[in-house]
Design a protein around this motif. Structure first.
Motif, PDB file in Angstrom:
ATOM      1  N   TYR A 150       0.835  -1.199   0.000  1.00 42.36           N
ATOM      2  CA  TYR A 150       0.000   0.000   0.000  1.00 42.36           C
ATOM      3  C   TYR A 150       0.871   1.251   0.000  1.00 42.36           C
ATOM      4  CZ  TYR A 150      -3.994   2.971   1.080  1.00 42.36           C
ATOM      5  OH  TYR A 150      -4.983   3.926   1.029  1.00 42.36           O
ATOM      6  N   SER A 151       0.459   2.241  -0.759  1.00 44.71           N
ATOM      7  CA  SER A 151       1.229   3.475  -0.890  1.00 44.71           C
ATOM      8  C   SER A 151       0.362   4.681  -0.512  1.00 44.71           C
ATOM      9  CB  SER A 151       1.718   3.605  -2.337  1.00 44.71           C
ATOM     10  OG  SER A 151       2.503   4.748  -2.479  1.00 44.71           O
ATOM     11  N   PRO A 152       0.348   5.047   0.774  1.00 42.19           N
ATOM     12  CA  PRO A 152      -0.448   6.204   1.185  1.00 42.19           C
ATOM     13  C   PRO A 152       0.198   7.503   0.697  1.00 42.19           C
ATOM     14  CG  PRO A 152       0.779   5.340   3.044  1.00 42.19           C
ATOM     15  CD  PRO A 152       1.044   4.430   1.890  1.00 42.19           C
ATOM     16  N   TYR A 153      -0.616   8.524   0.539  1.00 36.89           N
ATOM     17  CA  TYR A 153      -0.092   9.819   0.112  1.00 36.89           C
ATOM     18  C   TYR A 153       0.884  10.366   1.146  1.00 36.89           C
ATOM     19  CZ  TYR A 153      -3.762   9.932  -3.409  1.00 36.89           C
ATOM     20  OH  TYR A 153      -4.578   9.642  -4.466  1.00 36.89           O
ATOM     21  N   GLY A 154       2.033  10.830   0.689  1.00 35.72           N
ATOM     22  CA  GLY A 154       2.997  11.500   1.548  1.00 35.72           C
ATOM     23  C   GLY A 154       3.763  10.606   2.492  1.00 35.72           C
ATOM     24  N   LYS A 155       3.624   9.282   2.348  1.00 37.94           N
ATOM     25  CA  LYS A 155       4.330   8.356   3.236  1.00 37.94           C
ATOM     26  C   LYS A 155       4.979   7.259   2.393  1.00 37.94           C
ATOM     27  CE  LYS A 155       1.115   9.029   7.070  1.00 37.94           C
ATOM     28  NZ  LYS A 155       0.118   8.402   7.914  1.00 37.94           N
ATOM     29  N   GLU A 156       5.877   6.537   3.021  1.00 35.45           N
ATOM     30  CA  GLU A 156       6.525   5.418   2.347  1.00 35.45           C
ATOM     31  C   GLU A 156       5.532   4.267   2.169  1.00 35.45           C
ATOM     32  OE1 GLU A 156       9.722   5.020   1.119  1.00 35.45           O
ATOM     33  OE2 GLU A 156       9.763   7.197   1.423  1.00 35.45           O
ATOM     34  N   TYR A 195       4.076   0.550   2.321  1.00 37.23           N
ATOM     35  CA  TYR A 195       4.270  -0.500   3.311  1.00 37.23           C
ATOM     36  C   TYR A 195       3.428  -1.711   2.944  1.00 37.23           C
ATOM     37  CZ  TYR A 195      -0.084   1.292   5.382  1.00 37.23           C
ATOM     38  OH  TYR A 195      -1.379   1.705   5.580  1.00 37.23           O
ATOM     39  N   ARG A 221      -4.504   3.161  -4.461  1.00 35.67           N
ATOM     40  CA  ARG A 221      -3.184   3.280  -3.844  1.00 35.67           C
ATOM     41  C   ARG A 221      -2.577   1.923  -3.500  1.00 35.67           C
ATOM     42  NH1 ARG A 221      -4.502   7.606   0.495  1.00 35.67           N
ATOM     43  NH2 ARG A 221      -6.599   7.560  -0.309  1.00 35.67           N
TER      44      ARG A 221
END
Length: 172
Positions: free
Chosen positions: A10-16, A18, A54
């Motif tokens: 998963y690729s959340p906005y503004g974060k690495e 995971y 995402r």
């Protein structure tokens, strides 16, 4: 992939990005985006929601699936706007005053099913039982100066804080 635990990148906005294991229960659309809702482990019954756009990768795992025994998703969304719900938060009665020019729009396109047109001659709309979440604040902020939160104080204060952040941004 019915009743399977899923390994999700998963690729959340503004974060690495995971990786997590999701035990999916429900798919929901909100604001032209689809979300998968489920739990991520046995220790918590907290629902996680993941925006499908995402998710970078997804695959079935051999991990035992945790079945849904706690949630009726027909009722789950009854007291919120959108998909974000914290089980600890309480539904509140929220009183709003709309400008004369915005009121007909809100009367014809209610904010939520719990909306009561309490005193429409004064522009007062009441959301009888709703949990304040980020989607509610986004909706209220979309009305700009055409809405004033009358009560409760916690929602009024949050709106004032957001409005002040906007003023500060434009006064640079």
């Amino acid at each position: 992939v019915g009743n399977k635990a899923l390994k999700v990148q998963y690729s959340p906005y503004g974060k690495e990005p995971y990786e997590l294991i999701l035990h999916p229960y429900y798919i929901k659309e909100y604001n032209n985006r689809w979300f998968a809702l489920g739990v991520t482990n046995k220790k918590t019954d907290k629902i996680t929601n993941l925006a499908l756009d995402r998710i970078q990768s997804i695959e079935a795992t051999t991990e035992p699936y945790i079945p849904n025994t706690d949630y009726n998703f027909e009722d789950y969304f009854e007291d919120i706007i959108g998909v974000t719900k914290n089980k600890r938060d309480e539904a509140l009665k929220i009183e709003l005053r709309f400008s004369e020019k915005r009121l007909p729009y809100v009367l014809s396109k209610p904010i939520h099913d719990c909306q009561s047109n309490a005193r429409k001659d004064e522009g007062i709309i009441v959301l009888k039982q709703i949990i304040p979440n980020k989607e509610l604040y986004q909706r209220l902020l979309s009305y700009g100066a055409d809405v004033e939160v009358l009560s409760p104080d916690c929602v009024r204060q949050k709106m004032a804080e957001e409005a002040q952040k906007m003023v500060n941004m434009y006064n640079k």
